[in-house]
Every structure is written in structure tokens, then in C-alpha cells.
Scaffold this motif. Structure first.
Motif, short mmCIF file in Angstrom:
data_model
loop_
_atom_site.label_atom_id
_atom_site.label_comp_id
_atom_site.label_asym_id
_atom_site.label_seq_id
_atom_site.Cartn_x
_atom_site.Cartn_y
_atom_site.Cartn_z
N PHE A 48 0.86 -1.18 0.00
CA PHE A 48 0.00 0.00 0.00
C PHE A 48 0.89 1.23 0.00
O PHE A 48 1.78 1.36 0.84
CB PHE A 48 -0.91 0.01 1.24
N ARG A 49 0.65 2.14 -0.95
CA ARG A 49 1.47 3.34 -1.09
C ARG A 49 0.87 4.47 -0.24
O ARG A 49 -0.30 4.80 -0.37
CB ARG A 49 1.57 3.77 -2.55
N ILE A 50 1.71 5.06 0.61
CA ILE A 50 1.26 6.14 1.50
C ILE A 50 0.95 7.39 0.68
O ILE A 50 1.77 7.83 -0.12
CB ILE A 50 2.34 6.47 2.56
N TYR A 51 -0.25 7.93 0.89
CA TYR A 51 -0.61 9.17 0.21
C TYR A 51 -0.90 10.32 1.17
O TYR A 51 -0.97 11.47 0.75
CB TYR A 51 -1.79 8.97 -0.76
N LYS A 52 -1.03 10.02 2.46
CA LYS A 52 -1.29 11.10 3.42
C LYS A 52 -0.85 10.66 4.81
O LYS A 52 -1.08 9.54 5.22
CB LYS A 52 -2.78 11.43 3.43
N ILE A 53 -0.24 11.61 5.51
CA ILE A 53 0.15 11.41 6.91
C ILE A 53 -0.37 12.61 7.68
O ILE A 53 -0.06 13.76 7.35
CB ILE A 53 1.68 11.29 7.08
#
Length: 175
Positions: free
Chosen positions: A72-77
Motif C-alpha cells: 500500500f502506497r502512503i498518500y497522506k500522513i
């Protein structure tokens, strides 16, 4: 499930990548049939590998007891709240949204997937497979579109023409 953090450019997901995120407070995956496939995780800023967690990095996690580990590719933190961040990531297959497909016409799922792959404007690791037996249907893409929409989401998409259910497995898309 202990999620594993990997570099943004990782191509194989069998190793421990940057490392296990053993301090994760929670890690859940939501998957809907032919719909969203996303991960949400809460992680303390004091946790191991926190400094390596950044947008575009990959978190590998097991989405359900009967599945293998998926990227899963991180798009928001989120910003830290009480020393904890929320991390949002979408399945690696969402990378297909950034790959343009040139127009083509094909008969049957096998030829459609072959033409889809050969008409991609950006080289990538994705592969396509299907066990749909309707080989008489014709798929026609008349204008350039982004790949994930061609798979499902626009009139005349693979899903629209052939029906079925997608299984997203690392770099493999199965219908």
C-alpha cells in the motif's frame, strides 16, 4: 498483523524492507469488491522507523487472514495528535491511475489485456490475467485514458465489457 515499511521504489515485497512497524497502534485494510482498497494505520511518533515513514513509501500488510501480504502506497500522513499520526495508503494498483493508455480495440479478455499492456505509455511491472470465458466480446478504447479507469470506471471499460471481479495481488491484476 505487523506491517512492514518499504522504500517507495521497492519492486519485490518478500523481504522486511526498511523494517517492521511493530509499534503500530492499529492497522486496518478496507477492500470493497471492484472498489476501494486502502490501508489506515495509527502510529506513534516515538515508534521504530517513524522517521522513514513518508508519502509515497510503501507499507506491506496482510489485508485478511486468507490473503498474502500486499503493498500500500502512503498518500497522506496526518499531523501528530497526542504523539500519534494517522497514515493513509492505497493499494499499489492505484499507481495504474498515473499510466496513460493509447486507444485500441481487442476481442476477448486475453487480447484486451495484451493490448492494454502494449498500449501503456509508461513502462511498469504490472501484469494482467483473467479467467473470464466470454472471448466474443469486443473492447474498444477510442481516446487515451488512464489505466485504472480503463480497467473499471468508464463506459466501455474492461469491467463494463467482460464483467467479473478484480483481485489485486501486488503487481498482478486478475479479473
Amino acid at each position: 498483523m505487523i506491517p512492514v515499511l518499504c522504500d517507495a521504489n521497492t519492486e519485490t515485497f518478500g523481504s522486511q524492507g526498511i523494517g517492521s512497524l511493530t509499534d503500530a497502534i492499529s492497522c486496518t485494510v478496507q477492500e470493497e469488491r471492484n472498489g476501494i482498497y486502502e490501508l489506515e494505520m495509527q502510529y506513534p511518533i516515538s515508534g521504530i522507523h517513524y522517521d522513514n515513514i513518508q508519502e509515497r513509501a510503501i507499507i506491506c500488510a496482510i489485508p485478511s487472514p486468507y490473503r498474502t501480504r500486499q503493498p500500500f502506497r502512503i498518500y497522506k500522513i496526518s499531523r501528530p495528535l497526542n504523539g500519534v499520526v494517522k497514515i493513509y495508503a492505497s493499494h499499489l494498483s492505484y499507481d495504474l491511475s498515473g499510466i496513460p493508455i493509447n486507444p485500441f480495440s481487442a476481442k476477448g479478455i486475453t487480447q484486451s489485456f495484451a493490448m492494454l499492456k502494449s498500449n501503456m505509455e509508461i513502462s511498469n511491472n504490472f501484469s494482467f490475467a483473467g479467467n473470464i470465458t466470454n472471448e466474443d466480446s469486443v473492447m474498444t478504447l477510442e481516446t487515451p485514458e488512464e489505466c485504472r479507469s480503463v480497467l473499471g470506471g468508464i463506459r466501455g471499460s474492461v469491467l463494463d465489457v467482460f464483467g467479473g471481479e478484480y483481485e489485486w495481488d501486488n503487481w498482478t491484476v486478475r479479473l
